[in-house]
Design a protein around this motif. Structure first.
Motif, PDB file in Angstrom:
ATOM      1  N   GLY A   1       1.505   4.251   9.265  1.00 15.91           N
ATOM      2  CA  GLY A   1       0.412   4.764  10.074  1.00 15.91           C
ATOM      3  C   GLY A   1      -0.091   3.665  11.000  1.00 15.91           C
ATOM      4  O   GLY A   1      -0.193   2.503  10.606  1.00 15.91           O
ATOM      5  N   GLU A   2      -0.394   4.027  12.224  1.00 20.50           N
ATOM      6  CA  GLU A   2      -0.847   3.030  13.202  1.00 20.50           C
ATOM      7  C   GLU A   2      -2.141   2.360  12.757  1.00 20.50           C
ATOM      8  O   GLU A   2      -2.370   1.179  13.037  1.00 20.50           O
ATOM      9  N   HIS A   3      -2.982   3.080  12.040  1.00 19.20           N
ATOM     10  CA  HIS A   3      -4.265   2.541  11.574  1.00 19.20           C
ATOM     11  C   HIS A   3      -4.344   2.663  10.062  1.00 19.20           C
ATOM     12  O   HIS A   3      -5.142   3.435   9.522  1.00 19.20           O
ATOM     13  N   ASP A   4      -3.510   1.909   9.352  1.00 18.66           N
ATOM     14  CA  ASP A   4      -3.481   1.974   7.892  1.00 18.66           C
ATOM     15  C   ASP A   4      -4.499   0.983   7.338  1.00 18.66           C
ATOM     16  O   ASP A   4      -4.217  -0.180   7.079  1.00 18.66           O
ATOM     17  N   ASP A   5      -5.727   1.468   7.139  1.00 13.65           N
ATOM     18  CA  ASP A   5      -6.803   0.606   6.672  1.00 13.65           C
ATOM     19  C   ASP A   5      -6.649   0.240   5.197  1.00 13.65           C
ATOM     20  O   ASP A   5      -7.200  -0.767   4.742  1.00 13.65           O
ATOM     21  N   VAL A   6      -5.918   1.043   4.425  1.00 15.59           N
ATOM     22  CA  VAL A   6      -5.744   0.752   3.000  1.00 15.59           C
ATOM     23  C   VAL A   6      -4.856  -0.469   2.820  1.00 15.59           C
ATOM     24  O   VAL A   6      -5.178  -1.386   2.044  1.00 15.59           O
TER      25      VAL A   6
ATOM     26  N   ALA B   1      -8.457   8.016  -5.710  1.00 17.38           N
ATOM     27  CA  ALA B   1      -7.588   7.294  -4.763  1.00 17.38           C
ATOM     28  C   ALA B   1      -8.414   6.251  -4.011  1.00 17.38           C
ATOM     29  O   ALA B   1      -9.483   5.835  -4.436  1.00 17.38           O
ATOM     30  N   ARG B   2      -7.920   5.824  -2.835  1.00 11.27           N
ATOM     31  CA  ARG B   2      -8.587   4.738  -2.119  1.00 11.27           C
ATOM     32  C   ARG B   2      -8.934   5.146  -0.688  1.00 11.27           C
ATOM     33  O   ARG B   2      -8.995   4.332   0.210  1.00 11.27           O
ATOM     34  N   GLY B   3      -9.179   6.433  -0.511  1.00 13.25           N
ATOM     35  CA  GLY B   3      -9.504   6.929   0.816  1.00 13.25           C
ATOM     36  C   GLY B   3     -10.772   6.345   1.395  1.00 13.25           C
ATOM     37  O   GLY B   3     -10.953   6.334   2.617  1.00 13.25           O
ATOM     38  N   PHE B   4     -11.644   5.824   0.537  1.00  7.74           N
ATOM     39  CA  PHE B   4     -12.891   5.241   1.032  1.00  7.74           C
ATOM     40  C   PHE B   4     -12.636   4.009   1.892  1.00  7.74           C
ATOM     41  O   PHE B   4     -13.521   3.566   2.626  1.00  7.74           O
ATOM     42  N   LEU B   5     -11.428   3.435   1.796  1.00 17.46           N
ATOM     43  CA  LEU B   5     -11.103   2.268   2.614  1.00 17.46           C
ATOM     44  C   LEU B   5     -10.728   2.641   4.044  1.00 17.46           C
ATOM     45  O   LEU B   5     -10.652   1.764   4.899  1.00 17.46           O
ATOM     46  N   GLU B   6     -10.481   3.914   4.290  1.00 18.36           N
ATOM     47  CA  GLU B   6     -10.085   4.354   5.628  1.00 18.36           C
ATOM     48  C   GLU B   6     -11.316   4.521   6.519  1.00 18.36           C
ATOM     49  O   GLU B   6     -12.342   5.067   6.091  1.00 18.36           O
ATOM     50  N   THR B   7     -11.198   4.074   7.741  1.00 18.72           N
ATOM     51  CA  THR B   7     -12.247   4.288   8.720  1.00 18.72           C
ATOM     52  C   THR B   7     -12.153   5.714   9.257  1.00 18.72           C
ATOM     53  O   THR B   7     -11.094   6.110   9.754  1.00 18.72           O
ATOM     54  N   PRO B   8     -13.209   6.526   9.121  1.00 22.99           N
ATOM     55  CA  PRO B   8     -13.140   7.900   9.619  1.00 22.99           C
ATOM     56  C   PRO B   8     -12.829   7.915  11.111  1.00 22.99           C
ATOM     57  O   PRO B   8     -13.389   7.139  11.888  1.00 22.99           O
ATOM     58  N   ARG B   9     -11.917   8.805  11.505  1.00 16.41           N
ATOM     59  CA  ARG B   9     -11.530   8.909  12.907  1.00 16.41           C
ATOM     60  C   ARG B   9     -11.810  10.327  13.385  1.00 16.41           C
ATOM     61  O   ARG B   9     -11.400  11.303  12.757  1.00 16.41           O
ATOM     62  N   THR B  10     -12.534  10.419  14.487  1.00 15.26           N
ATOM     63  CA  THR B  10     -12.867  11.723  15.046  1.00 15.26           C
ATOM     64  C   THR B  10     -11.991  12.070  16.240  1.00 15.26           C
ATOM     65  O   THR B  10     -12.098  13.168  16.788  1.00 15.26           O
ATOM     66  N   ASP B  11     -11.124  11.134  16.635  1.00 18.26           N
ATOM     67  CA  ASP B  11     -10.298  11.362  17.822  1.00 18.26           C
ATOM     68  C   ASP B  11      -8.902  11.859  17.480  1.00 18.26           C
ATOM     69  O   ASP B  11      -8.073  12.032  18.369  1.00 18.26           O
TER      70      ASP B  11
END
Length: 337
Positions: free
Chosen positions: A219-224, A277-287
């Motif tokens: 993923g281009e923005h893999d914050d995990v 899981a660890r979804g809380f590490l992801e930055t929410p994206r609205t775009d």
């Protein structure tokens, strides 16, 4: 085997449930519950109306199989969308929930890591998870000619893709060579940089254990993955790209590295479960529309599997096309080996 160049015609998809013991696990945490998705053939009779059970479509049989290993604490239902799409493409897809002991001692679902197989001295002598071997055992029973399932005699267990997300993708890369019938490997959000706590030197990249072509997707923005950097000794900036560059043996251009634009670590899942899981590490994206990402991602994975499991000439040509309209707007092929 179906080697036609004609694109698959999506039809109804049905699934069946089963359970299997996982070798080496301690009761009661020794059972995986699996779900098998398959292309079905409607018959419009009383049995269908009464049971909702449909036979497998004989037109594409025997069907190659894609085994999907989940990420840690990601339930198998999060991958139902992908399993259904793969079945529409003319493949059989398998997901599983396997609750066991996670690193650190807690209980959770995941791909079933064998801790002794991932430390120095243990790595490379066998699969790093017993789960896919157990699932193959279950599939042999399901596909047996005398079984009472809709898939009796309908599976080609010599043509299997081992796929996984996150830790599941890592274990797929580490285990494929030790399992029979593996013709392709797919990993999303996975890499082969081991945790420092396991005793590996800084900046270690483990070799992949697969003789099959690999589709490695990031993923281009893999914050995990970014937020997990402190688990690893050293300073590798992009462990997924490094895995593709250094951990895979040459496959004459059959390995692919793809980056999904706008996607995070959980783009391959369809779940809003924020309790685990660890979804809380992801930055929410609205775009970014998650559905807009999933469609081309499934097209790429399905095409890769068809090319290598069915020797599908049309699928192979699409993989090597400069820009395939099914995925190029959201997926960038960043490398081949």
């Amino acid at each position: 085997m179906n080697t036609s160049d004609a694109p698959p015609t999506p039809g109804p998809v049905r699934s069946l449930w089963d359970a299997v013991r996982v070798p080496g696990a301690t009761p009661p945490l020794d059972t995986a519950h699996l779900r098998v998705y398959y292309p079905a053939s409607p018959r419009d009779d009383d049995t269908e109306r009464r049971t909702n059970i449909l036979p497998a479509d004989p037109a594409g049989a025997p069907y190659p199989v894609v085994i999907l290993l989940s990420g840690v604490n990601v339930a198998q239902d999060a991958y139902r969308w992908l399993a259904t799409r793969l079945a529409q493409d003319g493949l059989v897809a398998v997901t599983a929930d396997f609750v066991g002991v996670l690193p650190g001692g807690s209980h959770g679902t995941g791909p079933g890591l064998d801790p002794a197989s991932i430390v120095p001295g243990g790595y490379g002598h066998g699969p790093t998870t017993p789960l896919p071997g157990a699932l193959l055992h279950a599939l042999r029973k399901i596909a047996a000619a005398d079984s009472a399932t809709p898939l009796a005699g309908r599976l080609d267990l010599d043509r299997i893709a081992l796929a996984g997300h996150s830790a599941g993708g890592t274990l797929a890369l580490q285990s494929a060579r030790f399992l029979p019938g593996i013709r392709a490997v797919v990993a999303y959000g996975a890499h082969l940089r081991p945790a420092a706590i396991l005793g590996w030197p800084p900046d270690t990249l483990l070799p992949a254990h697969t003789d099959a072509p690999v589709l490695l997707i990031a993923g281009e923005h893999d914050d995990v993955i970014a937020a997990s950097a402190d688990r690893y000794a050293g300073s590798l900036p992009d462990p997924v790209a490094a895995t593709f560059a250094h951990s895979l043996t040459d496959a004459a251009g059959e390995h692919m590295y793809a980056v999904v634009r706008g996607a995070g670590h959980f783009a391959i899942t369809d779940s809003d479960d924020d309790t685990t899981a660890r979804g809380f590490l992801e930055t929410p994206r609205t775009d970014v529309d998650p559905a807009a990402i999933r469609a081309p991602l499934a097209a790429l994975i399905g095409t890769f599997c068809l090319a290598h499991l069915r020797d599908d000439a049309r699928a192979r040509a699409r993989l090597h096309a400069p820009a395939d309209p099914a995925w190029h707007a959201h997926v960038r092929v960043a490398g081949r080996r």
